[in-house]
Scaffold this motif. Sequence first.
Motif, PDB file in Angstrom:
ATOM      1  N   HIS A   1      15.763  84.497  -8.422  1.00 53.73           N
ATOM      2  CA  HIS A   1      14.976  83.788  -9.857  1.00 53.73           C
ATOM      3  C   HIS A   1      15.247  82.332  -9.671  1.00 53.73           C
ATOM      4  O   HIS A   1      14.551  81.246  -9.870  1.00 53.73           O
ATOM      5  N   SER A   2      16.554  81.800  -9.362  1.00 52.51           N
ATOM      6  CA  SER A   2      17.194  80.635  -9.407  1.00 52.51           C
ATOM      7  C   SER A   2      17.076  79.905  -7.986  1.00 52.51           C
ATOM      8  O   SER A   2      17.486  78.956  -7.801  1.00 52.51           O
TER       9      SER A   2
ATOM     10  N   MET B   1      22.251  71.281  -6.724  1.00 54.48           N
ATOM     11  CA  MET B   1      23.182  71.844  -5.745  1.00 54.48           C
ATOM     12  C   MET B   1      22.563  73.093  -5.069  1.00 54.48           C
ATOM     13  O   MET B   1      22.538  72.675  -3.758  1.00 54.48           O
ATOM     14  N   LYS B   2      21.711  73.650  -5.556  1.00 54.49           N
ATOM     15  CA  LYS B   2      21.177  74.951  -4.864  1.00 54.49           C
ATOM     16  C   LYS B   2      20.036  74.342  -4.013  1.00 54.49           C
ATOM     17  O   LYS B   2      19.881  74.843  -2.940  1.00 54.49           O
TER      18      LYS B   2
ATOM     19  N   THR C   1       8.655  80.097  -5.011  1.00 57.84           N
ATOM     20  CA  THR C   1       8.474  80.260  -6.767  1.00 57.84           C
ATOM     21  C   THR C   1       9.833  80.359  -7.334  1.00 57.84           C
ATOM     22  O   THR C   1      10.690  80.927  -6.343  1.00 57.84           O
ATOM     23  N   GLY C   2       9.842  80.453  -8.694  1.00 59.55           N
ATOM     24  CA  GLY C   2      10.928  80.862  -9.309  1.00 59.55           C
ATOM     25  C   GLY C   2      10.745  82.032  -9.716  1.00 59.55           C
ATOM     26  O   GLY C   2      11.608  82.737 -10.943  1.00 59.55           O
ATOM     27  N   SER C   3       9.506  82.770  -9.524  1.00 61.48           N
ATOM     28  CA  SER C   3       9.214  83.939 -10.099  1.00 61.48           C
ATOM     29  C   SER C   3       9.021  85.358  -9.190  1.00 61.48           C
ATOM     30  O   SER C   3       9.598  85.136  -8.033  1.00 61.48           O
ATOM     31  N   HIS C   4       8.290  86.268  -9.431  1.00 61.09           N
ATOM     32  CA  HIS C   4       8.136  87.095  -8.645  1.00 61.09           C
ATOM     33  C   HIS C   4       7.038  86.983  -7.674  1.00 61.09           C
ATOM     34  O   HIS C   4       6.142  86.071  -7.896  1.00 61.09           O
ATOM     35  N   THR C   5       6.879  87.787  -6.521  1.00 60.05           N
ATOM     36  CA  THR C   5       5.479  87.401  -5.656  1.00 60.05           C
ATOM     37  C   THR C   5       4.907  89.152  -5.611  1.00 60.05           C
ATOM     38  O   THR C   5       5.494  90.061  -5.955  1.00 60.05           O
TER      39      THR C   5
ATOM     40  N   ALA D   1      20.549 103.987  -8.221  1.00 52.59           N
ATOM     41  CA  ALA D   1      21.249 102.838  -8.341  1.00 52.59           C
ATOM     42  C   ALA D   1      20.629 101.398  -8.096  1.00 52.59           C
ATOM     43  O   ALA D   1      20.008 101.326  -7.101  1.00 52.59           O
ATOM     44  N   GLU D   2      20.737 100.517  -9.088  1.00 56.79           N
ATOM     45  CA  GLU D   2      20.181  99.403  -8.717  1.00 56.79           C
ATOM     46  C   GLU D   2      20.769  98.231  -8.471  1.00 56.79           C
ATOM     47  O   GLU D   2      22.109  98.094  -9.168  1.00 56.79           O
ATOM     48  N   GLY D   3      20.562  97.429  -7.517  1.00 55.66           N
ATOM     49  CA  GLY D   3      21.371  96.089  -7.231  1.00 55.66           C
ATOM     50  C   GLY D   3      20.556  95.148  -7.925  1.00 55.66           C
ATOM     51  O   GLY D   3      19.682  94.432  -7.373  1.00 55.66           O
ATOM     52  N   GLY D   4      20.849  94.741  -9.106  1.00 50.29           N
ATOM     53  CA  GLY D   4      19.798  94.169  -9.967  1.00 50.29           C
ATOM     54  C   GLY D   4      20.148  92.709  -9.919  1.00 50.29           C
ATOM     55  O   GLY D   4      19.156  91.877 -10.098  1.00 50.29           O
ATOM     56  N   LEU D   5      21.120  92.220  -9.478  1.00 50.46           N
ATOM     57  CA  LEU D   5      21.540  90.788  -9.383  1.00 50.46           C
ATOM     58  C   LEU D   5      20.842  89.950  -8.109  1.00 50.46           C
ATOM     59  O   LEU D   5      20.923  88.817  -7.991  1.00 50.46           O
ATOM     60  N   ILE D   6      20.325  90.672  -7.238  1.00 48.98           N
ATOM     61  CA  ILE D   6      19.511  90.081  -6.237  1.00 48.98           C
ATOM     62  C   ILE D   6      18.261  89.508  -6.635  1.00 48.98           C
ATOM     63  O   ILE D   6      18.111  88.185  -6.515  1.00 48.98           O
ATOM     64  N   ASP D   7      17.796  89.772  -7.849  1.00 51.37           N
ATOM     65  CA  ASP D   7      16.458  89.272  -8.540  1.00 51.37           C
ATOM     66  C   ASP D   7      17.069  88.103  -9.324  1.00 51.37           C
ATOM     67  O   ASP D   7      16.368  87.127  -9.294  1.00 51.37           O
TER      68      ASP D   7
END
Length: 406
Positions: free
Chosen positions: A271-272, A351-352, A365-369, A261-267
């Motif tokens: 990202h934003s 706003m973010k 970053t807006g990417s991965h680490t 089961a993936e919680g994909g929306l954390i990523d």
Amino acid sequence: MKKIFTILSCVALLFAVVSCAPKERHAKYVFYFIGDGMGATHVAAAEAYLAQKRGAIDLDPLCFTQFPVMGQAISCSANSIITDSSAAGTALSTGEKTNNGMLCIAPDSVTILTPISYKIHDAGYSVGVMSNTPINHATPASFFGHNVKRGNYYEIGSEIPGTGFEFFGGGGLYHPNGRNKDKEHNLYDMIAEGGYTIAYGYDDFQAKKDADHIVLVQAEGSEDICPYALGRPEGALTLSQIVDAAITVLERNPKGFFLMAEGGLIDWTAHSNDLAGTIFEVLDFDQAIAVALDFYDRHPDETLIVVTADHETGGISLGGKGYTYDLTVIDKIKESTTTTDLEKYMNDQQMKTDINTEARIGWTTGSHTGGPVPVWAKGVGSERFAARQDNTDIPKKICAAMGVQF
């Protein structure tokens, strides 16, 4: 004769000791939760938010951070110190490294890598694969698909009917008619013709739950990802509901089951650099794990729950200037009275940024680490995960815990 008698007695005693030795218990039910992009600080941010809500200087634990076993996993891919989700998903599913952008295919672009979901299914267990992103997106796809390019969503989705897995769940399917909408055979039709019952939403699932093979997605006409936890409309399909539906289907097998089961929306929120969205996605992920924990409480001697991440996204830091931060400022977004205000926040990067500044939270970053990610475990075989390990070790340890040949 006396010497022979003594030898025979020793052999008999040894046989009795071996016979009476307790056999290793194997996990009958396994939950494998992957928080996409969820580093240790994402989790800490959610815990700090809960504590600050009650006015405390503390971290209020989530259900999975209270698991008795904790370790960490190195996340680099075969060709980069910073992995993408398809390479990390491949490592977490097959126990082998590959290059970024590739899905269950070795770096030579030829050799097929086999996810443990197939090995577990071949051993007689039921298997489920699910996410709150599209089912044919990188992480869920790494448990059933194979492709040199993770973006070949149509081709990856077309592998679903051939798996025979009992359950798939997610927001929907990317490119069901092909990237250019030029495919003659729609993925949904292909999957239905392959013997799967498609349920559109949780209520429809309840009416179709007795089917042997089910694909659960959102109501027809919805987007291909489940709605974000922040501002989620009433009645929308949730990660917790998909886990609950998966258990309903999978537990019918007396042999047992395996569920990824993936919680994909954390990523996606990280990202934003969306502080509010990230915290609520982690909390939503925790609620889904709580469903599995309820199942564990009913089967404590037969269940294993493993929680980890594929990589960290955003490089979030708790604290900017000064020795403090205030995560409760995100409540002004959560408690916004109009849908328009929420939509504006979700789509307005400034706003973010303003909320991050007010909260004194930083992002690099807006990417991965590339740092290691946490691993939590509870239940049968959980002690195996209390280590510094490579991400490729985790699927091997799951198979060992289940008594399945890797």
